[in-house]
Write a protein that holds these residues in place. Structure first.
Motif, PDB file in Angstrom:
ATOM      1  N   TYR A   7      74.249 -16.692  99.279  1.00 45.72           N
ATOM      2  CA  TYR A   7      73.184 -15.901  99.399  1.00 45.72           C
ATOM      3  C   TYR A   7      73.364 -15.277 100.894  1.00 45.72           C
ATOM      4  O   TYR A   7      73.294 -16.192 101.863  1.00 45.72           O
ATOM      5  CB  TYR A   7      71.762 -16.534  99.206  1.00 45.72           C
ATOM      6  CG  TYR A   7      71.460 -17.008  97.751  1.00 45.72           C
ATOM      7  CD1 TYR A   7      70.650 -16.150  97.193  1.00 45.72           C
ATOM      8  CD2 TYR A   7      72.164 -18.020  97.135  1.00 45.72           C
ATOM      9  CE1 TYR A   7      70.427 -16.496  95.692  1.00 45.72           C
ATOM     10  CE2 TYR A   7      72.056 -18.459  95.784  1.00 45.72           C
ATOM     11  CZ  TYR A   7      71.012 -17.493  95.118  1.00 45.72           C
ATOM     12  OH  TYR A   7      70.799 -17.819  94.065  1.00 45.72           O
ATOM     13  N   ILE A  29      69.058  -2.125  94.251  1.00 44.63           N
ATOM     14  CA  ILE A  29      70.277  -2.621  93.800  1.00 44.63           C
ATOM     15  C   ILE A  29      71.334  -1.522  93.403  1.00 44.63           C
ATOM     16  O   ILE A  29      71.177  -0.687  92.576  1.00 44.63           O
ATOM     17  CB  ILE A  29      69.879  -3.525  92.437  1.00 44.63           C
ATOM     18  CG1 ILE A  29      68.641  -4.244  92.569  1.00 44.63           C
ATOM     19  CG2 ILE A  29      71.046  -4.197  92.002  1.00 44.63           C
ATOM     20  CD1 ILE A  29      68.034  -4.797  91.238  1.00 44.63           C
ATOM     21  N   LEU A  80      69.169 -12.835  91.613  1.00 47.42           N
ATOM     22  CA  LEU A  80      68.208 -11.808  92.454  1.00 47.42           C
ATOM     23  C   LEU A  80      66.899 -11.544  91.865  1.00 47.42           C
ATOM     24  O   LEU A  80      66.006 -11.384  92.835  1.00 47.42           O
ATOM     25  CB  LEU A  80      69.248 -10.352  92.234  1.00 47.42           C
ATOM     26  CG  LEU A  80      68.473  -9.007  92.965  1.00 47.42           C
ATOM     27  CD1 LEU A  80      68.033  -9.240  94.412  1.00 47.42           C
ATOM     28  CD2 LEU A  80      69.111  -7.831  92.769  1.00 47.42           C
TER      29      LEU A  80
END
Length: 94
Positions: free
Chosen positions: A5, A35, A57
């Protein structure tokens, strides 16, 4: 799968450090992201990796109280097929 991440990115590396899957979501405001890219290496295709990336996500969006637009075709289709996450998805960009 051990995703890594970073700010605005979740990804997977091979043992030699090569990016083999990722989803990117740059911030467009304090509480919204776009996105814009989902990538899965051909060696991983058909194993549900893209779904796992976007699920990771979605979990981050929930934790951070953010919502998402999508310009990535995979993400657009994913949200259309997962109405249970409509509260996190902003269909139309302002």
């Amino acid at each position: 799968m051990d995703f890594k991440y970073e700010e605005n990115r979740i990804y997977l590396e091979s043992s030699d450090g090569k990016c083999i899957a990722e989803i990117t979501f740059p911030s467009i405001s304090k509480n919204e992201v776009n996105i814009n890219h989902t990538y899965v290496d051909t060696s991983l295709r058909g194993q549900g990796v893209a779904n796992k990336l976007i699920t990771a996500l979605v979990n981050e969006l929930k934790k951070t109280n953010k919502k998402a637009y999508a310009t990535c075709s995979y993400a657009i289709d994913w949200f259309e097929n997962h109405p249970e996450f409509d509260d996190l998805y902003l269909e139309d960009k302002k």
